[in-house]
Scaffold this motif. Structure first.
Motif, short mmCIF file in Angstrom:
data_model
loop_
_atom_site.label_atom_id
_atom_site.label_comp_id
_atom_site.label_asym_id
_atom_site.label_seq_id
_atom_site.Cartn_x
_atom_site.Cartn_y
_atom_site.Cartn_z
N GLY A 208 6.65 -2.92 15.91
CA GLY A 208 8.04 -2.76 15.51
C GLY A 208 8.40 -3.64 14.33
N GLU A 209 7.45 -3.82 13.43
CA GLU A 209 7.63 -4.72 12.29
C GLU A 209 7.77 -3.92 11.00
OE1 GLU A 209 5.05 -8.20 9.95
OE2 GLU A 209 4.40 -7.44 11.92
N LEU A 210 8.74 -4.29 10.18
CA LEU A 210 8.90 -3.63 8.89
C LEU A 210 7.83 -4.15 7.94
CD1 LEU A 210 10.67 -1.70 7.19
CD2 LEU A 210 11.95 -3.71 6.43
N PRO A 211 7.00 -3.28 7.39
CA PRO A 211 5.95 -3.75 6.48
C PRO A 211 6.54 -4.41 5.24
CG PRO A 211 5.54 -1.49 7.19
CD PRO A 211 6.93 -1.82 7.62
N PRO A 212 5.75 -5.24 4.56
CA PRO A 212 6.25 -5.91 3.35
C PRO A 212 6.58 -4.90 2.25
CG PRO A 212 3.88 -6.22 3.61
CD PRO A 212 4.37 -5.60 4.88
N ALA A 213 7.44 -5.32 1.35
CA ALA A 213 7.90 -4.44 0.27
C ALA A 213 6.91 -4.48 -0.90
CB ALA A 213 9.29 -4.84 -0.19
N THR A 214 5.66 -4.25 -0.60
CA THR A 214 4.63 -4.21 -1.63
C THR A 214 3.81 -2.94 -1.43
OG1 THR A 214 3.13 -5.50 -0.22
CG2 THR A 214 4.46 -6.71 -1.84
N SER A 215 3.33 -2.40 -2.51
CA SER A 215 2.54 -1.17 -2.43
C SER A 215 1.18 -1.39 -3.09
CB SER A 215 3.26 -0.01 -3.12
OG SER A 215 3.49 -0.31 -4.48
N ARG A 216 0.21 -0.62 -2.67
CA ARG A 216 -1.14 -0.72 -3.22
C ARG A 216 -1.17 -0.26 -4.66
NH1 ARG A 216 -5.87 -0.97 -0.28
NH2 ARG A 216 -7.78 -0.42 -1.41
N PHE A 217 -0.32 0.72 -4.97
CA PHE A 217 -0.28 1.28 -6.32
C PHE A 217 1.09 0.99 -6.93
CE2 PHE A 217 -2.64 4.15 -3.43
CZ PHE A 217 -3.92 3.85 -3.87
N GLY A 218 1.10 0.38 -8.12
CA GLY A 218 2.35 -0.03 -8.74
C GLY A 218 3.31 1.10 -9.03
N TRP A 219 2.78 2.31 -9.27
CA TRP A 219 3.62 3.45 -9.64
C TRP A 219 4.45 3.95 -8.48
CZ3 TRP A 219 2.39 7.39 -6.47
CH2 TRP A 219 1.08 7.46 -5.99
N GLU A 220 4.07 3.60 -7.24
CA GLU A 220 4.77 4.16 -6.09
C GLU A 220 6.25 3.81 -6.08
OE1 GLU A 220 2.83 4.87 -2.06
OE2 GLU A 220 1.68 3.18 -2.82
N CYS A 221 6.58 2.57 -6.43
CA CYS A 221 7.98 2.13 -6.39
C CYS A 221 8.84 2.94 -7.36
CB CYS A 221 8.08 0.64 -6.71
SG CYS A 221 7.38 -0.44 -5.44
N ASP A 222 8.26 3.33 -8.50
CA ASP A 222 9.03 4.06 -9.50
C ASP A 222 9.43 5.45 -9.00
OD1 ASP A 222 8.78 1.96 -11.27
OD2 ASP A 222 6.95 2.76 -12.19
N PHE A 223 8.67 6.01 -8.08
CA PHE A 223 8.93 7.37 -7.62
C PHE A 223 9.34 7.41 -6.14
CE2 PHE A 223 5.87 7.63 -11.09
CZ PHE A 223 6.47 8.56 -11.92
N CYS A 224 9.66 6.26 -5.58
CA CYS A 224 9.95 6.18 -4.15
C CYS A 224 11.37 6.65 -3.84
CB CYS A 224 9.76 4.75 -3.65
SG CYS A 224 10.00 4.57 -1.87
N SER A 225 11.51 7.35 -2.72
CA SER A 225 12.83 7.83 -2.28
C SER A 225 13.58 6.81 -1.46
CB SER A 225 12.66 9.11 -1.44
OG SER A 225 12.15 10.16 -2.23
#
Length: 379
Positions: free
Chosen positions: A242-259
């Protein structure tokens, strides 16, 4: 001579129609009507094909369930998606449609012609459903492949994964998450048919040049175990705990296209680490995503912002109150006169009388841990 006025009347009527009918047609065209038409068409198609359940919100999957296409993606994004958090942008229907058409209308016929002389065949899809042993217990991977080259008995020879990109100019190697997806197909098909599938290919189509790049992918045991299975285990642990994962992604582009950029805290708004239930205050969500979320959570309430944006939905669903950021006074959404500009929220009438203007805001969604505790109590 007597018929001339009649002809003139008919001519005048035709001229009037030519002037008015285009206006009538044009008034019916536009983004809003197109989206309504497309959604109704898709829902009707699902019903006619015996897949009415496609029109329902996606059920929240068990922590250990994964799909090949989700492997190696941002943990937090996937948690939000799996828990049906309200998306902040429209789905990429256009890209999905182009990809589907490219696969079915171009790549599939091309593959079939390419292998015909070898006595091989190509099936458009095969289903995989297999378990992986991990430190988090048994993990389940389910999904459908892209076209698979098979022999005359239908036994898989070469699975493929088809993707489209704007351009192929600088594509020198397959994307890592696409490689993980293809590895899942190889593992699943090997278990399903009791064979050893060790080769697959990634096929990229360029939307600009309408060309292909094909990458031969050999099964890499180390990559599968140390990268893919490790990722799936970590994601399962987040959800089990029940833990919210950290706000980091493996691929930098993911944040730019995230909903879920706003909810996650990747924007300039004072938001971070929010849970998956409820709309963010002073946030304008696309109508389709609002409707989708209200289906998934019948107890959800519109924010005053969304009630202003979609008044018809406000008559069907509950609306939360405005709250003053200074004195905490609350107001019903229809008590407040506001133009709807989220950059200039309405001011508190009580504070204004004291010559200390303060903006109003809507309710904030609870933190992730609070929502998980609530979910646990409701079970």
């Amino acid at each position: 001579m007597e018929s001339q006025p009649h002809r003139r009347n008919r001519t005048n009527q035709s001229s009037a129609l030519i002037e008015t009918e285009p206006n009538t047609v044009l008034a019916q065209l536009g983004s809003g009507s197109f989206r309504t038409w497309r959604q109704a068409t898709e829902e009707r198609k699902n019903i006619e094909e015996g897949k009415a359940y496609y029109n329902d919100p996606s059920p929240v999957p068990p922590p250990g369930k994964h799909t090949p296409s989700s492997l190696l993606q941002c943990h937090r994004k996937l948690v939000y998606r799996k828990e049906n958090a309200p998306a902040e942008s429209e789905m990429a229907h256009g890209i999905l449609w182009v990809g589907s058409r490219f696969e079915e209308d171009v790549v599939l016929p091309y593959l079939r012609d390419a292998v015909a002389d070898d006595g091989l065949f190509v099936t458009n899809s095969l289903y995989v459903d297999f378990e992986i042993e991990s430190d988090a217990g048994g993990l389940v991977v389910k999904g459908s492949t892209d076209p698979v080259v098979v022999d005359a008995d239908g036994v898989p020879i070469l699975p493929t994964e088809v993707k489209t990109k704007n351009s192929l100019e600088y594509l020198d190697e397959p994307n890592e998450h696409h490689k993980a997806q293809l590895h899942a197909y190889m593992v699943g098909l090997s278990q399903k048919y009791d064979i050893d599938v060790k080769r697959g290919c990634l096929i990229y189509g360029g939307r600009d040049s309408f060309d292909l790049k094909v990458f031969d992918v050999e099964f890499d045991t180390e990559f599968w175990q140390e990268t893919v299975v490790s990722w799936a285990t970590e994601h399962t642990d987040y959800r089990l705990d029940g833990e919210l994962p950290p706000a980091t992604s493996r691929f930098g582009w993911e944040c730019d296209f995230c909903s879920y950029r706003e909810r996650c805290g990747k924007s300039n708004r004072p938001v971070s680490d929010r849970g998956f239930r409820g709309f963010l205050p002073l946030m304008e969500y696309p109508r389709s995503q609002v409707v989708e979320y209200l289906k998934a959570d019948p107890d959800a309430m519109l924010t005053p912002t969304l009630a202003e944006r979609y008044p018809d939905l406000a008559t069907e669903h509950g609306v939360s109150q405005w709250r003053c950021t200074a004195c905490n006074e609350q107001f019903d959404h229809d008590e407040v006169d506001w133009g709807g500009d989220t950059d200039t929220p309405p001011l508190c009438a009580c504070c204004a009388r004291e010559d200390t203007p303060a903006p109003l805001t809507g309710p904030w969604p609870p933190a992730y841990s609070e929502q998980m505790d609530e979910e646990e109590r409701s079970r």
